[in-house]
Structures are given as structure tokens and as C-alpha cells.
Design a protein around this motif. Structure first.
Motif, PDB file in Angstrom:
ATOM      1  N   GLU A 159       0.840  -1.217   0.000  1.00 52.42           N
ATOM      2  CA  GLU A 159       0.000   0.000   0.000  1.00 52.42           C
ATOM      3  C   GLU A 159       0.869   1.259   0.000  1.00 52.42           C
ATOM      4  N   LEU A 160       1.972   1.212   0.748  1.00 53.30           N
ATOM      5  CA  LEU A 160       2.895   2.358   0.755  1.00 53.30           C
ATOM      6  C   LEU A 160       3.617   2.482  -0.582  1.00 53.30           C
ATOM      7  N   ILE A 161       3.925   1.321  -1.163  1.00 49.96           N
ATOM      8  CA  ILE A 161       4.560   1.332  -2.492  1.00 49.96           C
ATOM      9  C   ILE A 161       3.621   2.005  -3.491  1.00 49.96           C
ATOM     10  N   PHE A 162       2.331   1.631  -3.438  1.00 50.30           N
ATOM     11  CA  PHE A 162       1.350   2.209  -4.356  1.00 50.30           C
ATOM     12  C   PHE A 162       1.257   3.721  -4.164  1.00 50.30           C
ATOM     13  N   GLU A 163       1.206   4.125  -2.891  1.00 48.69           N
ATOM     14  CA  GLU A 163       1.128   5.560  -2.566  1.00 48.69           C
ATOM     15  C   GLU A 163       2.271   6.340  -3.217  1.00 48.69           C
ATOM     16  N   LYS A 164       3.453   5.745  -3.148  1.00 45.85           N
ATOM     17  CA  LYS A 164       4.645   6.435  -3.643  1.00 45.85           C
ATOM     18  C   LYS A 164       4.756   6.401  -5.172  1.00 45.85           C
ATOM     19  N   TRP A 165       4.336   5.296  -5.786  1.00 45.28           N
ATOM     20  CA  TRP A 165       4.602   5.073  -7.208  1.00 45.28           C
ATOM     21  C   TRP A 165       3.381   5.233  -8.117  1.00 45.28           C
ATOM     22  N   GLN A 166       2.219   5.556  -7.536  1.00 43.73           N
ATOM     23  CA  GLN A 166       0.980   5.514  -8.333  1.00 43.73           C
ATOM     24  C   GLN A 166       0.990   6.432  -9.563  1.00 43.73           C
ATOM     25  N   HIS A 167       1.780   7.510  -9.524  1.00 47.80           N
ATOM     26  CA  HIS A 167       1.803   8.417 -10.678  1.00 47.80           C
ATOM     27  C   HIS A 167       3.006   8.175 -11.589  1.00 47.80           C
ATOM     28  N   THR A 168       3.792   7.141 -11.274  1.00 45.91           N
ATOM     29  CA  THR A 168       5.007   6.867 -12.047  1.00 45.91           C
ATOM     30  C   THR A 168       4.869   5.613 -12.886  1.00 45.91           C
ATOM     31  N   VAL A 169       4.144   4.607 -12.349  1.00 43.47           N
ATOM     32  CA  VAL A 169       3.996   3.330 -13.058  1.00 43.47           C
ATOM     33  C   VAL A 169       2.530   3.138 -13.456  1.00 43.47           C
ATOM     34  N   ASP A 170       2.247   2.009 -14.128  1.00 38.30           N
ATOM     35  CA  ASP A 170       0.892   1.775 -14.643  1.00 38.30           C
ATOM     36  C   ASP A 170       0.082   0.799 -13.799  1.00 38.30           C
ATOM     37  N   LEU A 171       0.791  -0.064 -13.055  1.00 34.83           N
ATOM     38  CA  LEU A 171       0.077  -1.042 -12.237  1.00 34.83           C
ATOM     39  C   LEU A 171       0.958  -1.482 -11.079  1.00 34.83           C
ATOM     40  N   VAL A 172       0.346  -1.603  -9.901  1.00 32.40           N
ATOM     41  CA  VAL A 172       1.061  -2.120  -8.718  1.00 32.40           C
ATOM     42  C   VAL A 172       0.296  -3.343  -8.224  1.00 32.40           C
ATOM     43  N   ILE A 173       1.026  -4.447  -8.046  1.00 32.99           N
ATOM     44  CA  ILE A 173       0.403  -5.668  -7.512  1.00 32.99           C
ATOM     45  C   ILE A 173       0.583  -5.699  -6.002  1.00 32.99           C
ATOM     46  N   ASP A 174      -0.513  -5.965  -5.314  1.00 27.39           N
ATOM     47  CA  ASP A 174      -0.431  -6.224  -3.876  1.00 27.39           C
ATOM     48  C   ASP A 174      -0.349  -7.741  -3.722  1.00 27.39           C
ATOM     49  N   GLY A 175       0.870  -8.223  -3.500  1.00 21.49           N
ATOM     50  CA  GLY A 175       1.062  -9.658  -3.324  1.00 21.49           C
ATOM     51  C   GLY A 175       1.448  -9.967  -1.893  1.00 21.49           C
ATOM     52  N   GLY A 176       1.035  -9.089  -0.978  1.00 20.37           N
ATOM     53  CA  GLY A 176       1.417  -9.258   0.434  1.00 20.37           C
ATOM     54  C   GLY A 176       2.714  -8.530   0.719  1.00 20.37           C
ATOM     55  N   TYR A 177       3.111  -8.535   1.985  1.00 19.95           N
ATOM     56  CA  TYR A 177       4.342  -7.839   2.380  1.00 19.95           C
ATOM     57  C   TYR A 177       5.556  -8.447   1.681  1.00 19.95           C
ATOM     58  N   GLY A 178       6.449  -7.583   1.200  1.00 20.73           N
ATOM     59  CA  GLY A 178       7.680  -8.057   0.579  1.00 20.73           C
ATOM     60  C   GLY A 178       8.771  -8.202   1.628  1.00 20.73           C
ATOM     61  N   ASP A 179       9.884  -8.730   1.196  1.00 21.18           N
ATOM     62  CA  ASP A 179      11.039  -8.852   2.074  1.00 21.18           C
ATOM     63  C   ASP A 179      11.825  -7.539   1.976  1.00 21.18           C
ATOM     64  N   ASN A 180      12.743  -7.308   2.905  1.00 25.34           N
ATOM     65  CA  ASN A 180      13.584  -6.121   2.747  1.00 25.34           C
ATOM     66  C   ASN A 180      15.051  -6.510   2.567  1.00 25.34           C
ATOM     67  N   VAL A 181      15.261  -7.755   2.119  1.00 24.97           N
ATOM     68  CA  VAL A 181      16.613  -8.216   1.786  1.00 24.97           C
ATOM     69  C   VAL A 181      16.608  -8.601   0.311  1.00 24.97           C
ATOM     70  N   GLY A 182      17.545  -8.049  -0.455  1.00 29.18           N
ATOM     71  CA  GLY A 182      17.612  -8.329  -1.889  1.00 29.18           C
ATOM     72  C   GLY A 182      18.146  -9.722  -2.175  1.00 29.18           C
ATOM     73  N   SER A 183      18.242 -10.040  -3.460  1.00 32.41           N
ATOM     74  CA  SER A 183      18.770 -11.354  -3.856  1.00 32.41           C
ATOM     75  C   SER A 183      20.292 -11.377  -3.679  1.00 32.41           C
ATOM     76  N   THR A 184      20.829 -12.570  -3.547  1.00 32.13           N
ATOM     77  CA  THR A 184      22.281 -12.747  -3.549  1.00 32.13           C
ATOM     78  C   THR A 184      22.741 -12.738  -5.009  1.00 32.13           C
ATOM     79  N   ILE A 185      23.719 -11.890  -5.310  1.00 31.04           N
ATOM     80  CA  ILE A 185      24.190 -11.778  -6.702  1.00 31.04           C
ATOM     81  C   ILE A 185      25.511 -12.535  -6.842  1.00 31.04           C
ATOM     82  N   ILE A 186      25.533 -13.481  -7.775  1.00 28.01           N
ATOM     83  CA  ILE A 186      26.738 -14.289  -7.997  1.00 28.01           C
ATOM     84  C   ILE A 186      27.149 -14.196  -9.464  1.00 28.01           C
ATOM     85  N   ASP A 187      28.400 -13.822  -9.685  1.00 27.51           N
ATOM     86  CA  ASP A 187      28.923 -13.688 -11.045  1.00 27.51           C
ATOM     87  C   ASP A 187      29.492 -15.035 -11.499  1.00 27.51           C
ATOM     88  N   LEU A 188      28.843 -15.612 -12.512  1.00 29.14           N
ATOM     89  CA  LEU A 188      29.301 -16.889 -13.056  1.00 29.14           C
ATOM     90  C   LEU A 188      29.877 -16.709 -14.460  1.00 29.14           C
TER      91      LEU A 188
END
Length: 206
Positions: A159-188
Motif C-alpha cells: 500500500e505504501l509502495i502504491f502511494e509512492k509510485w501511483q503516478h510513475t507506473v501503470d500497475l502495482v500488484i499487492d502480493g502481500g508484504y515483501g522482504d527487505n533483503v535483496g537477492s544474492t548476486i553471484i557472477d558466473l
């Protein structure tokens, strides 16, 4: 003003996913959940949408390090040079999962990324993201959305994401709370795997 739609991760509604895919096919930008943080994505084949994301991030498109979100490993050969068995085994063992793998790009990359020698490939363990890509029929180009809060690096409340981005993007999915840790990036892309960033995925996977 963006559309805000609720989709349940355990059983994503086909009609809701179709709505998202229609927006993507139309060159729209979508904020969607993954198995880590919420992402901002667009159709990899739409130049106009790619330019929009680069502009939002304040970078030149050809310099952008966006991830390619795939639904399975079958898309790989479209964008990645042939990889050896050891690399393929790592991918097979860890995906879908909270990893971004940097792999050597091939000559079939979309023209916007042709100058890049490597691409970041991601197959998130999240049914909403996977169903979107599956129905779209090709990967989406994606970047994480960051929070302005210095303590929390990523936005987790849709809901906060939507509030912030509603005029910048075209659609926001509410799929429940997200995590606040990004993916692990590995260079192969080189001789030895290199952990570029430790995130949610265990870096000791070799």
C-alpha cells in the motif's frame, strides 16, 4: 494513476495475471512481488518501456544493470552464451530462488543491451512473478525499488509502495508484504564464481 490489484501468491488468479500481462504488452510498467523485494518491471521486447525504467532510475539504458526475470531455464539460451555443465548444475540447484546470476550475454540480446558482455538472470520463487513471465511468453526486465528511508533500504508494504509510485507506473500488484533483503548476486561469467552481493540466498552454494 496506476491500477492497484490484489493477487494471492499461493494461487494467482489467471484473470488478474492476464490484466498485468496486458499492461506489460502495452508498454506499461508494473511493480510486482518476488521472493525477495518488490521489483519494477517491463516487457523485455518493448523499447519505450525500457527507456521509461532507465529514466526513472536516472541512468542511460545501455549502462543499466537490470535483471532478466525468467520463468524457467528454457529462456536462457535466448540471451546467454552456452554455459558449461558445472554452471548449469548451480542454476538447476538454486533456481527458482533468491539469486541473481551474472552470465555471459550472447548476440541475440535485445538491441538496447547488445553492448553488454553479461546479463543478470533471475528466476524468483514466487508464483505471481513466474505466472506473469509465463503468460507474457518472454522475460521481463526488472530492477528493485528502493525506499527513501535510510534505515529500510527496500519498500515492503504494497500500500505504501502504491502511494509512492501511483503516478510513475501503470500497475502495482499487492502480493502481500515483501522482504527487505535483496537477492544474492553471484557472477558466473568468469573462471571462478564470485559473490558480488550477499542477500537472501545462501552464498555458499558451491
Amino acid at each position: 494513476m496506476a491500477e492497484f490489484i490484489k493477487i494471492y501468491e499461493d494461487k494467482p488468479s489467471e484473470a488478474a495475471i492476464k490484466k498485468v500481462v496486458d499492461v506489460l504488452r502495452d508498454g506499461g510498467l508494473v511493480i510486482y512481488p518476488t521472493d525477495t523485494v518488490y521489483g519494477l518491471g517491463c516487457d523485455i521486447t518493448n523499447s519505450r518501456a525500457l527507456e521509461r525504467i532507465a529514466k526513472i532510475k536516472g541512468i542511460k539504458l545501455e549502462k543499466a544493470n537490470f535483471s532478466f526475470i525468467c520463468s524457467d531455464l528454457s529462456n536462457l539460451s535466448d540471451y546467454v552464451k552456452q554455459i558449461d555443465t558445472a554452471t548449469f548444475k548451480i542454476l538447476k540447484r538454486t533456481l527458482p530462488g533468491p539469486y541473481t546470476f551474472i552470465l555471459p550475454g550472447n548476440n541475440d540480446l535485445p538491441k538496447e543491451f547488445r553492448k553488454k558482455k553479461t546479463v543478470g538472470i533471475r528466476i524468483p520463487d514466487n508464483n505471481i512473478a513466474l505466472e506473469m513471465v509465463k503468460m507474457l511468453g518472454n522475460p521481463i526486465v526488472s530492477t528493485s525499488i528502493h525506499d527513501d528511508d535510510e534505515v529500510l533500504e527496500y519498500s515492503t508494504d504494497p500500500e505504501l509502495i502504491f502511494e509512492k509510485w501511483q503516478h510513475t507506473v501503470d500497475l502495482v500488484i499487492d502480493g502481500g508484504y515483501g522482504d527487505n533483503v535483496g537477492s544474492t548476486i553471484i557472477d558466473l561469467s568468469g573462471y571462478e564464481p564470485i559473490v558480488v552481493r550477499e542477500g537472501k540466498g545462501d552464498p555458499d552454494i558451491f
